[in-house]
Motif scaffolding. Sequence first.
Motif, mmCIF file in Angstrom:
data_model
loop_
_atom_site.group_PDB
_atom_site.id
_atom_site.type_symbol
_atom_site.label_atom_id
_atom_site.label_comp_id
_atom_site.label_asym_id
_atom_site.label_seq_id
_atom_site.Cartn_x
_atom_site.Cartn_y
_atom_site.Cartn_z
ATOM 1 N N GLN A 39 7.230 -20.060 -31.116
ATOM 2 C CA GLN A 39 8.411 -19.770 -30.298
ATOM 3 C C GLN A 39 8.009 -19.401 -28.877
ATOM 4 O O GLN A 39 8.612 -19.854 -27.899
ATOM 5 C CB GLN A 39 9.214 -18.626 -30.930
ATOM 6 C CG GLN A 39 10.426 -18.192 -30.125
ATOM 7 C CD GLN A 39 11.465 -19.294 -29.978
ATOM 8 O OE1 GLN A 39 11.481 -20.245 -30.766
ATOM 9 N NE2 GLN A 39 12.320 -19.184 -28.980
ATOM 10 N N ALA A 40 6.948 -18.583 -28.759
ATOM 11 C CA ALA A 40 6.463 -18.186 -27.433
ATOM 12 C C ALA A 40 5.972 -19.403 -26.654
ATOM 13 O O ALA A 40 6.200 -19.515 -25.451
ATOM 14 C CB ALA A 40 5.339 -17.155 -27.572
ATOM 15 N N ALA A 41 5.316 -20.331 -27.364
ATOM 16 C CA ALA A 41 4.823 -21.550 -26.703
ATOM 17 C C ALA A 41 5.976 -22.402 -26.204
ATOM 18 O O ALA A 41 5.923 -22.969 -25.110
ATOM 19 C CB ALA A 41 3.956 -22.341 -27.674
ATOM 20 N N ARG A 42 7.050 -22.496 -27.006
ATOM 21 C CA ARG A 42 8.223 -23.273 -26.584
ATOM 22 C C ARG A 42 8.869 -22.654 -25.352
ATOM 23 O O ARG A 42 9.269 -23.362 -24.419
ATOM 24 C CB ARG A 42 9.238 -23.363 -27.737
ATOM 25 C CG ARG A 42 8.839 -24.326 -28.839
ATOM 26 C CD ARG A 42 10.001 -24.622 -29.765
ATOM 27 N NE ARG A 42 10.390 -23.454 -30.533
ATOM 28 C CZ ARG A 42 9.885 -23.140 -31.727
ATOM 29 N NH1 ARG A 42 8.954 -23.919 -32.268
ATOM 30 N NH2 ARG A 42 10.274 -22.074 -32.363
ATOM 31 N N VAL A 43 8.986 -21.322 -25.331
ATOM 32 C CA VAL A 43 9.586 -20.636 -24.184
ATOM 33 C C VAL A 43 8.739 -20.851 -22.932
ATOM 34 O O VAL A 43 9.256 -21.136 -21.849
ATOM 35 C CB VAL A 43 9.733 -19.126 -24.480
ATOM 36 C CG1 VAL A 43 10.135 -18.371 -23.225
ATOM 37 C CG2 VAL A 43 10.758 -18.903 -25.579
ATOM 38 N N ALA A 44 7.406 -20.724 -23.082
ATOM 39 C CA ALA A 44 6.511 -20.917 -21.940
ATOM 40 C C ALA A 44 6.597 -22.344 -21.412
ATOM 41 O O ALA A 44 6.610 -22.575 -20.200
ATOM 42 C CB ALA A 44 5.071 -20.590 -22.358
ATOM 43 N N ALA A 45 6.671 -23.312 -22.326
ATOM 44 C CA ALA A 45 6.764 -24.718 -21.910
ATOM 45 C C ALA A 45 8.064 -24.980 -21.152
ATOM 46 O O ALA A 45 8.082 -25.707 -20.150
ATOM 47 C CB ALA A 45 6.683 -25.630 -23.134
ATOM 48 N N ASP A 53 0.663 -13.872 -41.601
ATOM 49 C CA ASP A 53 0.133 -15.021 -40.857
ATOM 50 C C ASP A 53 1.235 -16.016 -40.532
ATOM 51 O O ASP A 53 1.306 -16.571 -39.435
ATOM 52 C CB ASP A 53 -0.962 -15.716 -41.672
ATOM 53 C CG ASP A 53 -2.259 -14.906 -41.701
ATOM 54 O OD1 ASP A 53 -2.387 -13.989 -40.875
ATOM 55 O OD2 ASP A 53 -3.117 -15.195 -42.562
ATOM 56 N N ALA A 54 2.113 -16.263 -41.510
ATOM 57 C CA ALA A 54 3.217 -17.204 -41.295
ATOM 58 C C ALA A 54 4.157 -16.694 -40.210
ATOM 59 O O ALA A 54 4.619 -17.445 -39.341
ATOM 60 C CB ALA A 54 3.985 -17.417 -42.598
ATOM 61 N N SER A 55 4.446 -15.374 -40.243
ATOM 62 C CA SER A 55 5.326 -14.786 -39.235
ATOM 63 C C SER A 55 4.688 -14.858 -37.851
ATOM 64 O O SER A 55 5.352 -15.188 -36.863
ATOM 65 C CB SER A 55 5.622 -13.330 -39.599
ATOM 66 O OG SER A 55 6.437 -12.717 -38.620
ATOM 67 N N ALA A 56 3.376 -14.563 -37.780
ATOM 68 C CA ALA A 56 2.671 -14.611 -36.502
ATOM 69 C C ALA A 56 2.654 -16.037 -35.959
ATOM 70 O O ALA A 56 2.825 -16.263 -34.760
ATOM 71 C CB ALA A 56 1.245 -14.091 -36.670
ATOM 72 N N LYS A 57 2.459 -17.013 -36.837
ATOM 73 C CA LYS A 57 2.456 -18.418 -36.417
ATOM 74 C C LYS A 57 3.814 -18.826 -35.856
ATOM 75 O O LYS A 57 3.907 -19.502 -34.829
ATOM 76 C CB LYS A 57 2.092 -19.312 -37.597
ATOM 77 C CG LYS A 57 2.006 -20.788 -37.243
ATOM 78 C CD LYS A 57 1.611 -21.615 -38.453
ATOM 79 C CE LYS A 57 1.551 -23.103 -38.085
ATOM 80 N NZ LYS A 57 1.205 -23.940 -39.259
ATOM 81 N N LYS A 58 4.877 -18.379 -36.537
ATOM 82 C CA LYS A 58 6.228 -18.692 -36.081
ATOM 83 C C LYS A 58 6.489 -18.082 -34.709
ATOM 84 O O LYS A 58 7.048 -18.728 -33.809
ATOM 85 C CB LYS A 58 7.242 -18.165 -37.084
ATOM 86 C CG LYS A 58 8.693 -18.505 -36.741
ATOM 87 C CD LYS A 58 9.628 -17.994 -37.823
ATOM 88 C CE LYS A 58 11.084 -18.326 -37.471
ATOM 89 N NZ LYS A 58 12.021 -17.812 -38.505
ATOM 90 N N ASP A 59 6.070 -16.814 -34.519
ATOM 91 C CA ASP A 59 6.249 -16.146 -33.223
ATOM 92 C C ASP A 59 5.463 -16.858 -32.122
ATOM 93 O O ASP A 59 5.948 -17.008 -30.999
ATOM 94 C CB ASP A 59 5.801 -14.683 -33.315
ATOM 95 C CG ASP A 59 6.735 -13.846 -34.175
ATOM 96 O OD1 ASP A 59 7.861 -14.308 -34.443
ATOM 97 O OD2 ASP A 59 6.328 -12.736 -34.592
ATOM 98 N N ALA A 60 4.240 -17.291 -32.461
ATOM 99 C CA ALA A 60 3.412 -17.981 -31.471
ATOM 100 C C ALA A 60 4.035 -19.307 -31.059
ATOM 101 O O ALA A 60 4.034 -19.677 -29.889
ATOM 102 C CB ALA A 60 2.013 -18.206 -32.041
#
Length: 235
Positions: free
Chosen positions: A91-97, A82-89
């Motif tokens: 990072q993906a949100a930062r890239v999209a922004a 869960d922690a790894s998935a949260k971190k990936d999410a």
Amino acid sequence: MLEGNRVSRISVRGFAVASATAVTAVGSVVGVASGSVAQPNNDAEATAADTTLLADLPAGQQAQVQTASLTQQADAVAIQADASAKKDAEQAARVAAAKTAEAKKAQAEKAAKEAKARADAKEAASRSSASSFPVQSSYTVAQIQAMAQQMVAGGQFQCFSNIVDHESSWNYQAVNASSGAYGLFQALPGSKMSSAGADWQTNPATQIKWGLNYMNSRYGSPCQAWSFWQANHWY
């Protein structure tokens, strides 16, 4: 299974072996599912008084203890996932922004550029319509360029000049021998410049008015017309 060498000792201080709720006390169990390292026999003697072997428990309680330990390990793995998935999410949100911000910036720059071109075109139209030049029997290149500088917005003049340089070298009476294109802008047919004035053949100011209107209406501005010319060698 494990009785012979006392592998996988399980501390059961405070744990009632015969109790039906043995699983709830498994918090103090160590190494059931994975198996702890076998201890030398002298260690076994030292801990025998307060240690119960997994093999010494009834079969039902052994299964309960093993299941509880496996569940504990599965929970730990799930928490880490869960922690790894949260971190990936995140990072993906930062890239999209960042991509969204970049796209908005590009759109704003494009809109500003187009607005400036429209403003320049409007200014040029105002200046050309208000301009009045004395009619002469002939005109020098310097005189024609001076007319154009008065009629074309300052930020667009160089682009305008580049096109005229390539089309006619500022010769308002230039004629293309093969096509019949005429004047500063090599209009084809030349007579289309009559929309700017009946004296289109002899008055460079009339030709400049026509050419400026053509660039603004077809491309948006002389600089956009020049960009097209550079890519295609015609406009």
